[in-house]
Design a protein around this motif. Structure first.
Motif, PDB file in Angstrom:
ATOM      1  N   VAL A 288       0.908  -1.251   0.137  1.00 50.41           N
ATOM      2  CA  VAL A 288       0.157   0.078   0.088  1.00 50.41           C
ATOM      3  C   VAL A 288       1.076   1.225  -0.205  1.00 50.41           C
ATOM      4  N   LEU A 289       0.718   1.983  -0.988  1.00 43.49           N
ATOM      5  CA  LEU A 289       1.482   3.296  -1.238  1.00 43.49           C
ATOM      6  C   LEU A 289       0.731   4.497  -1.078  1.00 43.49           C
TER       7      LEU A 289
ATOM      8  N   PRO B 145       1.023  -6.963  -6.350  1.00 44.91           N
ATOM      9  CA  PRO B 145      -0.378  -6.182  -6.118  1.00 44.91           C
ATOM     10  C   PRO B 145      -0.219  -5.097  -5.314  1.00 44.91           C
ATOM     11  N   VAL B 146      -0.716  -3.857  -5.913  1.00 47.94           N
ATOM     12  CA  VAL B 146      -0.464  -2.606  -5.166  1.00 47.94           C
ATOM     13  C   VAL B 146      -1.683  -1.796  -4.998  1.00 47.94           C
ATOM     14  N   ILE B 147      -1.899  -1.098  -3.808  1.00 49.18           N
ATOM     15  CA  ILE B 147      -2.784  -0.196  -3.845  1.00 49.18           C
ATOM     16  C   ILE B 147      -2.248   1.389  -3.564  1.00 49.18           C
TER      17      ILE B 147
ATOM     18  N   LEU C  27      -6.928   1.875  -7.120  1.00 52.83           N
ATOM     19  CA  LEU C  27      -6.868   3.314  -6.456  1.00 52.83           C
ATOM     20  C   LEU C  27      -7.797   3.330  -5.287  1.00 52.83           C
ATOM     21  N   VAL C  28      -7.300   3.796  -4.032  1.00 50.62           N
ATOM     22  CA  VAL C  28      -8.105   4.146  -2.952  1.00 50.62           C
ATOM     23  C   VAL C  28      -8.094   5.525  -2.329  1.00 50.62           C
ATOM     24  N   VAL C  29      -9.164   6.158  -2.280  1.00 53.34           N
ATOM     25  CA  VAL C  29      -9.343   7.629  -2.006  1.00 53.34           C
ATOM     26  C   VAL C  29     -10.064   7.730  -0.650  1.00 53.34           C
TER      27      VAL C  29
END
Length: 245
Positions: A45-46, A62-64, A91-93
């Motif tokens: 998670v970045l 896998p990356v968020i 993408l997570v906002v």
């Protein structure tokens, strides 16, 4: 950073190997670690890291990419470019976050990282997905799964993937209960919650998993006591249509 992690593992007497990563900021070592030593990072998670800081194509795990609505240091569009450029990115906002997400919303960062991480028993998320699809087909039948897959659109495709990954790959593959027991739990839960459309799939699935018609009848009779007579009445009607046509 890898040397530090390996040192901590050595102090604890634990084997050093691949790990899950969460970090934030332009100076964070995480993005470089993802590109230079991909064999060590299974999921990441970045937070607040724009695409310009790292080549998304080079991220194997896998990356968020996570962005805060009120983060003045980086634009959401720049973080979105990282998510959309990575082979397996999302993408997570965060609506109420304006600073480093690991500090302002650590529980959300941790939850997303857990969702990304492979389920115990699988070395990679791809293995979990493949196993989930195999169980989904075995329980529901190829025809049903093929219809669901063919009917997927841009709106629903990720949800279909979610079902395969987490319901079938993350739960139905676990060794603690056999499929027969899981069918009994599923039928009961669907009756209790009144999910009739979903319930229609599972009497036949329960038969596939070893439940007899008599056992399904007894299960539904018991739901009349603990879930309610109207719910059981509807469940019996659905089961009759499904099993007796």
């Amino acid at each position: 950073m890898v040397q530090y992690i390996d040192g901590v593992c050595a102090e604890r007497g634990e084997p050093a190997g691949a790990f899950h990563y969460a970090g934030c900021g332009r100076s964070d070592v995480g993005p470089a670690l993802l590109v230079r030593q991909p064999e060590r990072v299974t999921a990441a998670v970045l937070c607040g890291v724009p695409a310009g800081d790292v080549d998304p194509v080079g991220i194997a795990a896998p990356v968020i990419a996570m962005a805060g609505v009120y983060d003045a240091d980086v634009a959401i569009a720049d973080v979105a470019a990282l998510a959309h450029g990575a082979p397996d990115g999302r993408l997570v906002v965060l609506e109420r976050v304006g600073g480093p997400a690991p500090l302002e919303a650590p529980e959300l960062v941790a939850a997303e990282l857990v969702r990304l991480a492979p389920t115990p028993g699988f070395a990679t998320i791809a293995e979990r997905t493949d196993a989930g699809m195999a169980v989904r087909r075995a329980v529901l039948g190829d025809a049903h799964v093929d219809r669901a897959t063919a009917a997927a659109t841009d709106l629903t495709r990720e949800f279909q993937q979610f079902i395969t990954d987490y319901a079938w790959g993350g739960i139905w593959t676990r060794p603690g209960l056999d499929r027969r027991a899981r069918s009994m739990i599923t039928l009961t839960a669907l009756v209790a919650r009144g999910h009739h459309e979903e319930l229609a799939m599972h009497p036949r699935a329960a038969r596939t998993n070893g439940l007899s018609p008599d056992e399904i009848r007894e299960l539904l009779l018991q739901t009349a006591i603990y879930c309610g007579v109207p719910d059981a009445n509807t469940a019996f009607r659905i089961a009759k249509q499904t099993l007796e046509g």
